[in-house]
Design an enzyme around this catalytic site. Structure first.
Site, short mmCIF file in Angstrom:
data_model
loop_
_atom_site.label_atom_id
_atom_site.label_comp_id
_atom_site.label_asym_id
_atom_site.label_seq_id
_atom_site.Cartn_x
_atom_site.Cartn_y
_atom_site.Cartn_z
N TYR A 101 1.08 -74.38 14.76
CA TYR A 101 0.87 -75.36 15.83
C TYR A 101 1.94 -75.10 16.89
O TYR A 101 2.49 -74.01 16.98
CB TYR A 101 0.96 -76.75 15.16
CG TYR A 101 0.62 -77.94 16.01
CD1 TYR A 101 -0.65 -78.09 16.55
CD2 TYR A 101 1.57 -78.92 16.25
CE1 TYR A 101 -0.96 -79.20 17.33
CE2 TYR A 101 1.26 -80.03 17.01
CZ TYR A 101 0.00 -80.16 17.55
OH TYR A 101 -0.31 -81.25 18.31
N ARG A 155 -6.80 -75.95 30.14
CA ARG A 155 -5.39 -76.35 30.28
C ARG A 155 -4.78 -76.28 28.89
O ARG A 155 -4.69 -77.28 28.20
CB ARG A 155 -5.30 -77.78 30.86
CG ARG A 155 -3.99 -78.15 31.47
CD ARG A 155 -2.91 -78.50 30.45
NE ARG A 155 -3.00 -79.82 29.86
CZ ARG A 155 -2.91 -80.06 28.55
NH1 ARG A 155 -2.74 -79.09 27.65
NH2 ARG A 155 -2.99 -81.29 28.09
N LYS A 173 -5.23 -77.63 15.65
CA LYS A 173 -5.36 -79.09 15.50
C LYS A 173 -6.06 -79.42 14.19
O LYS A 173 -5.67 -80.35 13.47
CB LYS A 173 -6.16 -79.69 16.67
CG LYS A 173 -5.47 -79.58 18.01
CD LYS A 173 -4.55 -80.75 18.26
CE LYS A 173 -3.70 -80.51 19.49
NZ LYS A 173 -2.73 -81.54 19.76
N GLU A 244 -9.88 -81.78 23.70
CA GLU A 244 -8.52 -81.26 23.64
C GLU A 244 -8.29 -80.21 24.72
O GLU A 244 -9.10 -79.28 24.87
CB GLU A 244 -8.33 -80.62 22.26
CG GLU A 244 -6.92 -80.24 21.93
CD GLU A 244 -6.04 -81.45 21.70
OE1 GLU A 244 -6.42 -82.35 20.95
OE2 GLU A 244 -4.94 -81.48 22.29
N ASP A 245 -7.22 -80.35 25.45
CA ASP A 245 -6.79 -79.33 26.42
C ASP A 245 -7.86 -78.96 27.44
O ASP A 245 -8.06 -77.78 27.77
CB ASP A 245 -6.24 -78.09 25.69
CG ASP A 245 -4.82 -78.36 25.14
OD1 ASP A 245 -4.39 -79.53 25.16
OD2 ASP A 245 -4.16 -77.42 24.70
N ASP A 267 -7.47 -86.49 23.12
CA ASP A 267 -6.15 -86.50 22.49
C ASP A 267 -5.02 -86.44 23.52
O ASP A 267 -3.98 -87.08 23.35
CB ASP A 267 -6.07 -85.30 21.55
CG ASP A 267 -4.83 -85.31 20.72
OD1 ASP A 267 -4.43 -86.39 20.26
OD2 ASP A 267 -4.23 -84.23 20.52
N ASP A 268 -5.23 -85.68 24.58
CA ASP A 268 -4.15 -85.51 25.57
C ASP A 268 -3.87 -86.80 26.32
O ASP A 268 -2.75 -87.05 26.74
CB ASP A 268 -4.52 -84.40 26.56
CG ASP A 268 -4.77 -83.10 25.83
OD1 ASP A 268 -3.83 -82.60 25.20
OD2 ASP A 268 -5.91 -82.62 25.85
N ASN A 407 4.77 -78.61 26.44
CA ASN A 407 4.67 -77.56 25.44
C ASN A 407 4.17 -76.28 26.10
O ASN A 407 3.50 -76.34 27.13
CB ASN A 407 3.65 -77.97 24.36
CG ASN A 407 4.13 -79.13 23.53
OD1 ASN A 407 5.31 -79.23 23.22
ND2 ASN A 407 3.22 -80.02 23.17
P1 NAI Z 1 -2.03 -82.16 33.52
O1 NAI Z 1 -2.38 -80.85 34.13
O2 NAI Z 1 -3.08 -83.20 33.39
O3 NAI Z 1 -0.81 -82.82 34.35
C1 NAI Z 1 0.30 -82.11 34.83
C2 NAI Z 1 0.94 -82.96 35.91
O4 NAI Z 1 2.19 -82.37 36.28
C3 NAI Z 1 0.13 -83.08 37.19
O5 NAI Z 1 0.11 -84.41 37.60
C4 NAI Z 1 0.91 -82.24 38.20
O6 NAI Z 1 0.78 -82.72 39.52
C5 NAI Z 1 2.31 -82.46 37.68
N1 NAI Z 1 3.27 -81.48 38.16
C6 NAI Z 1 3.10 -80.14 38.30
N2 NAI Z 1 4.23 -79.60 38.82
C7 NAI Z 1 5.11 -80.60 39.00
C8 NAI Z 1 6.43 -80.68 39.50
N3 NAI Z 1 7.07 -79.58 39.91
N4 NAI Z 1 7.02 -81.88 39.54
C9 NAI Z 1 6.38 -82.98 39.11
N5 NAI Z 1 5.13 -82.98 38.63
C10 NAI Z 1 4.51 -81.79 38.57
O7 NAI Z 1 -1.40 -81.82 32.13
P2 NAI Z 1 -1.15 -82.82 30.90
O8 NAI Z 1 -2.32 -82.83 30.02
O9 NAI Z 1 -0.66 -84.11 31.39
O10 NAI Z 1 0.01 -82.03 30.14
C11 NAI Z 1 1.27 -81.82 30.76
C12 NAI Z 1 2.22 -81.19 29.76
O11 NAI Z 1 2.43 -82.11 28.70
C13 NAI Z 1 1.72 -79.89 29.14
O12 NAI Z 1 2.79 -78.99 29.06
C14 NAI Z 1 1.30 -80.29 27.75
O13 NAI Z 1 1.51 -79.25 26.82
C15 NAI Z 1 2.24 -81.43 27.47
N6 NAI Z 1 1.69 -82.36 26.48
C16 NAI Z 1 2.45 -82.61 25.39
C17 NAI Z 1 2.00 -83.44 24.41
C18 NAI Z 1 2.84 -83.72 23.22
O14 NAI Z 1 2.33 -84.20 22.21
N7 NAI Z 1 4.13 -83.49 23.30
C19 NAI Z 1 0.67 -84.05 24.47
C20 NAI Z 1 -0.05 -83.76 25.69
C21 NAI Z 1 0.46 -82.94 26.66
#
Ligand code: NAI
Length: 552
Positions: A101, A155, A173, A244-245, A267-268, A407
């Site tokens: 994972y 994504r 997952k 997912e993603d 999930d996200d 991540n």
């Molecule tokens: P998303 O694509 O929906 O959102 C990303 C956001 O970041 C967008 O609003 C974008 O405008 C913003 N962004 C991009 N560059 C930026 C910057 N320089 N400054 C500020 N904001 C900026 O992606 P999502 O689904 O929200 O995922 C984001 C990250 O969170 C990914 O890396 C994902 O792996 C991680 N994640 C981690 C989880 C966990 O369990 N730890 C669960 C879900 C997501």
């Protein structure tokens, strides 16, 4: 007598049995079974226990040169024996989870076409319009499927569009669904919807395994997804569907479109929402603060950030704030700067959290202006939490909570070392991908792993046990409370706001119980409530033991 020896043992025999991943025991076949099955000479003489086999797997695993090699080794083990794979993972969760994972799965997805050995999961492509039912029926035991995890690869973690290489995510997952949530492997179906990829480098990679075309969008995309969802209802009618993603271009719409029609969740958005709220609750156990007094700043305003902000807002309302008051405590920053009401470029989901403020684009200036107590990174952009940002945060708050959720590790907004160093050791820190403990001022600070792995396996288990027809927000709210309550005082004292990973299975049971209770209370359950719910949940959970060799 050994149950292995109990019957005439029809079904595959000899060499073919040894290659059957769901039936082979390898060196664990007893002497009697070897005689009865025609395995004499096909195995070395030693008869081993599964424990000895697990020990050999771990020895081999540790001798691999890189984590990607370990990922490949474990994937090959899975091909050889379901039971041995899950037994190993379950017994060594802390060590194997980062391999199957986050974070290794991120690299595995980037390299998927190169490390590919044999197919796993179901591929549905843009060219399969009109025959998706048929494809689902190709899946062995499709009527037994209980959980489907589906992605379109658009994504993948914080790595962007990886097209068909995204198959590694549903597989990972679902491995957790089995290892932590006790969902039997044969009840799990990973699906990759391949609508092409906008990642041009991937389309030109000679080893790429997906469609070499730009993504289809608009009505054609929607029609494909509609057909897929309808087909799952017919072919796998008892399955929970987990999105997912998916990029946020589609994720929110798909959730809104299907959530009232079938048993599904994203999930996200929702799983991450529950995980984030649990992190805040657990941190408050350390600081003694009140949820309604917190000011949260989300860096990133996508699925993860909006999922957590919605969940936190609901929790604040449950503690007496009005919706407006609760939302006013959540601030968002996206790639264009602070999300404010004056901006004309906001999606509907972001606009809900837009507040009146002067425009700000520099994160340090935002932190200085808003003085958040909780800083959440969900941007997919590494190193956004600079020394200046974190020092400013600590300047305004005695014990700020820092969640660097992005991540894999390469995308984390900061490392654990940075979070502690740049806040004088004051930050409570957790991250989406694991970081090792940090020694500071004679103390060892242990970061927690803020990952929705603590949520979705239990949510799925609770839904299946209760037979919930729909997935409600209240279930995720209950999951967050159950998760936060599972963090022990000892874990908190070491700095963790999430339980140790070795406790993931126990956490899944607690989450499942709380989710099932909501299903019963909300009238969403199709099964009767067992008198002892926790015992009933444990009884349904898959245990990785070799099945008796009776009856074929
Ligand atoms: P998303 O694509 O929906 O959102 C990303 C956001 O970041 C967008 O609003 C974008 O405008 C913003 N962004 C991009 N560059 C930026 C910057 N320089 N400054 C500020 N904001 C900026 O992606 P999502 O689904 O929200 O995922 C984001 C990250 O969170 C990914 O890396 C994902 O792996 C991680 N994640 C981690 C989880 C966990 O369990 N730890 C669960 C879900 C997501």
């Amino acid at each position: 007598m050994d149950p292995q020896h109990a019957s005439a043992l029809p079904g595959p025999s000899g060499a073919s049995l040894l290659r059957d991943a769901s039936r082979s025991r390898g060196t664990a076949f007893s002497a009697e079974a070897r005689e009865a099955l025609g395995l004499q000479g096909l195995l070395p003489p030693a008869v081993e226990t599964i424990e000895q086999q697990v020990a050999r797997v771990m020895d081999n695993l540790r001798r691999q040169a890189t984590d990607l090699d370990r990922y490949v080794y474990l994937a090959a083990l899975h091909e050889r024996s379901d039971v041995l794979f899950y037994r190993t993972v379950q017994q060594h969760l802390g060590e194997t989870l980062p391999l199957i994972y986050t974070p290794t799965v991120g690299l595995a997805c980037q390299m998927y076409g190169r490390i590919f050995q044999s197919p796993r999961g179901l591929y549905i492509t843009a060219q399969d319009r009109g025959r998706i039912r048929q494809l689902l029926r190709h899946w062995p035991l499709h009527r037994q499927v209980r959980v489907i995890v589906v992605t379109d690869g658009s994504r993948i973690l914080g790595l962007g569009d990886l097209g068909a290489n995204g198959m590694g995510i549903p597989i990972g997952k679902l491995d957790l669904y089995t290892a932590c949530g006790g969902i039997p492997p044969q009840a799990c179906l990973p699906v990759l919807i391949d609508v092409g990829t906008d990642n041009a480098a991937l389309r030109e990679d000679p080893f790429y395994l997906g469609l070499r075309q730009p993504r289809i969008t608009g009505d054609a995309y929607q029609a494909l997804l509609d057909e897929f969802v309808t087909a799952t209802q017919e072919v796998c009618p008892d399955a929970l569907l987990q999105f997912e993603d998916f990029s946020n271009r589609h994720a929110f719409d798909l959730l809104q479109r299907y959530r009232q029609q079938l048993c599904c969740f994203n999930d996200d958005i929702q799983g991450t929402g529950a995980m984030g709220l649990a992190g805040v609750y657990a941190a408050l156990r350390l600081t003694g603060g009140r949820l309604t007094d917190q000011r949260l700043l989300f860096v990133g305003a996508g699925e993860a950030a909006l999922g957590i902000a919605s969940m936190v807002t609901a929790a604040m309302q449950a503690q007496g704030l009005s919706e407006d008051q609760a939302r006013s405590r959540c601030w968002l920053v996206d790639s264009k700067g602070l999300v404010i009401a004056a901006r004309a470029d906001l999606s509907d989901e972001k606009r809900v959290f837009a507040q009146a403020h002067a425009p700000l684009t520099d994160l340090h200036a935002v932190v200085a202006a808003l003085r958040p107590s909780v800083l959440v990174g969900a941007s997919g952009v590494p190193q956004l939490f600079t020394q200046a940002v974190l020092s400013e945060l600590a300047h305004g708050q005695p014990r700020p909570l820092v969640l660097a959720l992005s991540n894999p590790t390469s995308r984390s907004e900061c490392t654990a070392q940075q979070a502690y160093d740049w806040t004088n050791g004051e930050a409570i820190f957790a991250s989406g991908s694991p970081f090792p403990p940090v020694a500071r001022d004679g103390r060892t600070l242990t970061p927690g792993q803020a990952n929705n792995a603590y949520v979705f396996p239990g949510v799925g288990l609770g839904i299946l046990v209760s037979g919930a027809a729909r997935v409600s927000d209240a279930m995720f709210f209950a999951a967050a409370q159950a998760l936060a309550a599972r963090v022990t005082e000892c874990e908190l004292a070491s700095g963790r706001i999430f339980p140790c990973q070795s406790r993931l299975r126990e956490v899944a049971v607690a989450v499942a119980e709380s989710v099932a209770e909501v299903a019963f209370a909300q009238g969403l359950a199709r099964h009767d409530r067992p008198a002892d719910l926790a015992a009933a949940i444990r009884a349904t959970m898959y245990a990785p033991d070799y099945p008796p060799l009776t009856g074929g």
